[in-house]
Scaffold this active site. Sequence first.
Site, PDB file in Angstrom:
ATOM      1  N   LYS A  25      -5.783   9.036  -3.196  1.00 23.55           N
ATOM      2  CA  LYS A  25      -4.391   9.327  -2.840  1.00 23.55           C
ATOM      3  C   LYS A  25      -3.664  10.104  -3.933  1.00 23.55           C
ATOM      4  O   LYS A  25      -2.612  10.696  -3.664  1.00 23.55           O
ATOM      5  CB  LYS A  25      -3.647   8.027  -2.533  1.00 23.55           C
ATOM      6  N   HIS A  71      -0.888   9.749   0.777  1.00 18.14           N
ATOM      7  CA  HIS A  71      -1.250   8.585   1.589  1.00 18.14           C
ATOM      8  C   HIS A  71      -1.276   8.990   3.059  1.00 18.14           C
ATOM      9  O   HIS A  71      -0.235   9.259   3.657  1.00 18.14           O
ATOM     10  CB  HIS A  71      -0.232   7.472   1.335  1.00 18.14           C
ATOM     11  N   PHE A  93       1.006  -2.252   5.749  1.00 19.50           N
ATOM     12  CA  PHE A  93       2.234  -2.999   5.996  1.00 19.50           C
ATOM     13  C   PHE A  93       1.941  -4.149   6.974  1.00 19.50           C
ATOM     14  O   PHE A  93       1.215  -3.982   7.947  1.00 19.50           O
ATOM     15  CB  PHE A  93       3.297  -2.091   6.620  1.00 19.50           C
TER      16      PHE A  93
END
Length: 417
Positions: free
Chosen positions: A337, A342, A403
């Site tokens: 990344k 990302h 998440f």
Amino acid sequence: MELKRVVVTGLGALTPLGNTVSDYWNGLIGGVSGAATITKFDASKFKTRFACEVKGFDPLDYMDKREVRRMDPFVQYAMASTSEAVEDAGVDFEKLDTNRIGVIWGSGIGGLKTFYEEVSAFAHGDGTPRFNPFFIPKMIVDIAPGHISMRYGLRGPNFSCVSACASSTNAMIDAFNYIRLGQADMIITGGSEAIINEAGIGGFNALHALSTRNDDPKTASRPFDKDRDGFVAGEGSGTVIVESLDHALARGAKIYAEIIGGGMSADAHHITATHPEGLGAKLVMSNAIRDARLNLEDIDYINVHGTSTPIGDIGEAKAIVDLFGEHSYELNISSSKSMTGHLLGAAGAVEGIASILAVKNDIVPPTINHFTDDPELDNRLNFTFNEAQKREVNAAMSNTFGFGGHNASIVFKKFTS
């Protein structure tokens, strides 16, 4: 039952570093940053005005105008990388049992651009509902594997995995499991994402998740650096063709690597932040290594989640030290990344390809943009800062955390007959 061996026979990539696997890999090894000022919309009023965009992509190179109109960019990206992977794998579907070939795909968000444009047009109109008839089919996450299956006539397992930034790693693990359990002969797997638009950048800005280093985009993604200030948004797609070893050998396929294990876990901690002590990260890596039937000392390289966020990088580094102990300092660790940004739901696939090629070529891509050691990290760890390193890579692990606390890790090893 005896589990089947599962191998990787084809790769395709559409990334901020290049629109083919070779361009992507050369960019990684060369330590190239894909970050630049956003061109896809006017970002002048946004807190973050840069991203890692796909460059020079023309969907008409992969499909006709009619198809383009019916596909959100995240599906267009998926079709492009899959086209490369199918060609790379030398697949002739007319000679194979397509009832036993499936598509398992990952995307964290799906057709965000389509959703934003359709709702925005309605909100700014006169209240008359004039929605595109393809609004819903363009937007839904599962439409990418649907389109891939229709293009190639594949009638095996077909679905999407949605676990935020872990989505395409979960997709690859599911593909691995379906094949080793004998439920399919071949799976096209991977992930795609296209969130560089007003809604995507604005939403992540509102979360204070993105770097705001607008004066120097190319050095903004700084995993494990003391002055990291958030991740850089990326977009693109990665496709991995996996099949049983028997199936691959029967059709004379080349083999990049073998998939030998996958692990999953949950942080059960916070909607966006990873666990500060890396408890879920430690558990998922342990689960993956156990599933692969390896010892901790067998892992040579970890392509880490490494997003360049203040909390996340520390937790993942702690997890590695806690799990691997003294072997932590023998590992190479790096974050793709730092170069690609990302890619959210596509991250697992694109970083999985980096891990596969590290195993194949015995080269570890670097973590670029390191300027200052972070005293909160164990800096005895080899983060492969700034330059690629040659070393024997017999087994590599790729980590992705999403998440909601979703964690997934997959393990690749050198193929031996």
